[in-house]
Scaffold this active site. Structure first.
Site, PDB file in Angstrom:
ATOM      1  N   GLY A  21      13.585 -64.792 -57.028  1.00  0.00           N
ATOM      2  CA  GLY A  21      13.923 -64.505 -58.416  1.00  0.00           C
ATOM      3  C   GLY A  21      15.345 -64.003 -58.526  1.00  0.00           C
ATOM      4  O   GLY A  21      15.675 -63.236 -59.437  1.00  0.00           O
ATOM      5  N   GLY A  22      16.207 -64.422 -57.591  1.00  0.00           N
ATOM      6  CA  GLY A  22      17.558 -63.904 -57.521  1.00  0.00           C
ATOM      7  C   GLY A  22      18.504 -64.393 -58.592  1.00  0.00           C
ATOM      8  O   GLY A  22      19.644 -63.916 -58.664  1.00  0.00           O
ATOM      9  N   GLY A  24      17.568 -64.322 -61.846  1.00  0.00           N
ATOM     10  CA  GLY A  24      17.174 -63.652 -63.075  1.00  0.00           C
ATOM     11  C   GLY A  24      18.095 -62.481 -63.384  1.00  0.00           C
ATOM     12  O   GLY A  24      19.065 -62.206 -62.663  1.00  0.00           O
ATOM     13  N   LYS A 170       0.742 -58.551 -63.762  1.00  0.00           N
ATOM     14  CA  LYS A 170       1.604 -57.789 -62.857  1.00  0.00           C
ATOM     15  C   LYS A 170       0.810 -56.714 -62.128  1.00  0.00           C
ATOM     16  O   LYS A 170       1.070 -56.421 -60.942  1.00  0.00           O
ATOM     17  CB  LYS A 170       2.754 -57.157 -63.641  1.00  0.00           C
ATOM     18  CG  LYS A 170       3.960 -58.081 -63.850  1.00  0.00           C
ATOM     19  CD  LYS A 170       5.095 -57.347 -64.501  1.00  0.00           C
ATOM     20  CE  LYS A 170       6.364 -58.182 -64.502  1.00  0.00           C
ATOM     21  NZ  LYS A 170       6.942 -58.340 -63.152  1.00  0.00           N
TER      22      LYS A 170
END
Length: 589
Positions: A21-22, A24, A170
């Protein structure tokens, strides 16, 4: 930066880490921080749609790292374990951050990305012998909206039921990651930041701006006194570095645990929102609406939209947002401070300043409604005299205004809707007041533990100065009316004649058969029309200017087409005069 220097000294050889998720909002900040440390080879893993660098990143630190081999881009779908293995193989730590573009409208797909994705990441880390896994969760996982959270710590349990689907998923994902700790040599840790914001924010600040552009942006939901924790993005990325260091050097203290991350500066939720919107030049919320009223209104609009499809349902206003906006949510970060060494490096005030600067293009967008400076006196307030009447009709104090409105409504019902004559209504009202005053007078000084204040004679006395001012005002109005009548009797002043004629005409309408309805409508309009006019003062001024320009254009066209015989007649009467060869209308004073 002492911690970063310590890491560099203890680990001179570059180590490999993966940021899932780098690309984002939070992931970009974490990647830059890892590259700034200088002792990491960073693999930036994200969906293939997110891998393209923005034009602003062409000469950035990330671009230079990609050229030198200190960073690399990997397309990864967390639903595919083989792609995860290809990205993380040979790395020592994985930072797992969910993407910003989750399909929240599709439960099945969202479940596969968040929950099944967490299972796949855990499995891949075990297969690749990754030593550390740090998951970025959210403080929402312990919040169900039913009650406030005040200085909550990690002992808070998950709610039995979530109103927000993403928070539910989550919570499941972080539970899986925590329970996988110390299995096959994998150490795990979970961070729960609260309301993350900062430059490049794709969620919180854009949400507030879009809400300000919508019809819902005018409302403060709840009392407006609820407190919340907000976290600047750089502080969250620092917390990830601290957690990695704790897993590396102090395994027992952090492994298998979750930690709340905040700026350690709880703030009033609506003060924070107002500060962001004001700095961006957006319309600020003004009206307080009870949370239950907002909830039922939302439920009604949603059901009507689903059934008939004639009312557009705004997804911005959700049950989860109503809960966040009306409930207090503050968290205790003592565990993060003591066990992973977290301490924020950017204050809330500085964070807001940096965030607003990064969104400066929004302030220049003319399509966004701007707020008015309420320190300046509005035209409507000047019209109402800028006194107590203006404060009441413009809702400066909601409780006071509502009390006056309720009292006037009751009097309106008593005199006009009760079916009695005006004389009988007045006599009964005076009778009730007399009995009330007499009953209050015979009550004991103390009753049921409460002290009753006695009414002094000064409560019923009118100061002499007030009486003189009222008499002077009446005399002034009388003399002014006599002056107008004298002018009418002399045949002067067309303006005064039409003003009197229009006033008497409208008075005749009000005192006709519909007088009761007219007074009721006037009562409602008095408490709504002035307030609305003040809120939309700029729009009304623009419309008035447009109509005035159109009138000038039409009147000029008519003047040029007036027949010569009519012009001569008007000139003889003094209504027209020639100005540089063109006939113009003479204004009557």
């Amino acid at each position: 930066m002492a911690m970063d220097d310590r890491l560099a000294e203890l680990n001179p050889k570059p180590r490999t880490c993966v940021v899932l998720g780098g690309r984002g909002f939070l992931g970009r900040s974490l990647v830059l921080r890892l590259l700034n440390i200088g002792k990491w080879i960073v693999r930036v893993a994200d969906s293939t749609q997110s891998l393209q660098l923005d034009p602003s990143e062409r000469d950035s630190l990330l671009s230079q790292a990609l050229s030198s081999g200190r960073a690399s881009l990997h397309g990864v779908d967390v639903r595919d374990t083989s792609q995860i293995i290809a990205a993380i193989e040979g790395s020592s730590v994985v930072f797992y951050l969910d993407g910003d573009d989750l399909p929240t409208h599709d439960f099945c797909q969202c479940y596969m990305i968040v929950v099944q994705g967490a299972k796949n990441v855990i499995s891949a880390c075990r297969d690749c012998k990754v030593r550390r896994l740090i998951y970025n969760s959210s403080a929402d996982v312990v919040f169900d909206g039913s009650k406030d959270i005040l200085n909550g710590d990690e002992s808070l349990a998950y709610p039995w039921k979530f109103d927000d689907m993403l928070s539910d998923l989550k919570a499941q994902a972080e539970s899986l990651i925590l329970h996988s700790n110390d299995i096959d040599g994998l150490l795990t840790c979970v961070l729960r930041p609260s309301n993350v914001f900062g430059p490049g924010d794709t969620h919180l600040v854009p949400f507030f701006v879009n809400l300000a552009k919508s019809g819902w942006g005018k409302f403060i939901i709840g009392s407006g006194e609820n407190m919340s924790d907000f976290t600047y993005v750089e502080n969250v990325t620092l917390a990830h570095i601290c957690a990695e260091e704790a897993l590396e050097f102090r395994m027992v203290s952090a492994a298998g645990k979750a930690f709340f991350i905040t700026n350690l500066e709880p703030a009033n939720f609506w003060v924070f929102v107002l500060l962001i919107l004001e700095c961006l030049g957006c319309q600020r919320p003004l009206l307080k609406v009870p949370a239950k009223m907002a909830w039922y209104t939302l439920l009604f609009i949603k059901r009507v939209s689903e059934k008939y499809g004639k009312i557009k349902y705004n997804n911005l206003m959700s049950a989860h947002y109503i809960q966040l906006a009306s409930r207090s949510r503050t968290f205790d970060c003592t565990a993060a401070q003591n066990q992973i060494g977290y301490s924020p490096v950017v204050s809330l005030e500085e964070g807001v300043k940096l965030t607003v600067q990064s969104f400066s293009n929004i302030a220049r967008n003319s399509s966004i409604p701007t707020f008015r400076n309420f320190n300046e006196e509005s035209k409507v307030e000047k019209l109402l005299g800028s006194g107590e009447v203006a404060d009441i009709l413009l809702w400066r104090d909601e409780k006071k205004t509502f009390t006056y409105f309720l009292a006037l409504s009751m009097l309106y019902y008593w005199f006009f809707l009760s079916g009695r004559t005006f004389a009988s209504s007045l006599s009964k009202l005076l009778l009730l007041v007399s009995f009330g005053l007499y009953g209050y007078g015979i009550l004991p000084p103390k009753m049921l533990g409460f002290t009753l204040k006695t009414l002094s004679l000064s409560c019923f006395e009118i100061p002499e100065m007030v009486v003189k001012e009222k008499i002077a005002t009446i005399a002034y109005l009388w003399n002014r009316g006599v002056c107008y009548l004298r002018l009418l009797a002399q045949g002067d002043g067309w303006y005064i004649f039409f003003k009197f004629a229009a006033s008497f005409f409208f008075l005749k309408l009000i005192l006709s058969h519909a007088s009761t309805v007219s007074l009721g409508v006037a009562l409602v309009l008095a408490f709504t029309l002035f307030f609305v006019c003040e809120q939309y003062e700029s729009e009304i001024d623009g419309l008035a200017k447009l109509l005035f320009n159109r009138f000038i254009s039409v009147s000029g066209s008519l003047r040029t087409n007036v027949p010569a015989s009519v012009q001569q007649y008007l000139q003889k009467r003094g209504i027209l005069h020639h100005d540089k060869g063109a006939a113009t209308v003479k204004h009557q004073k």
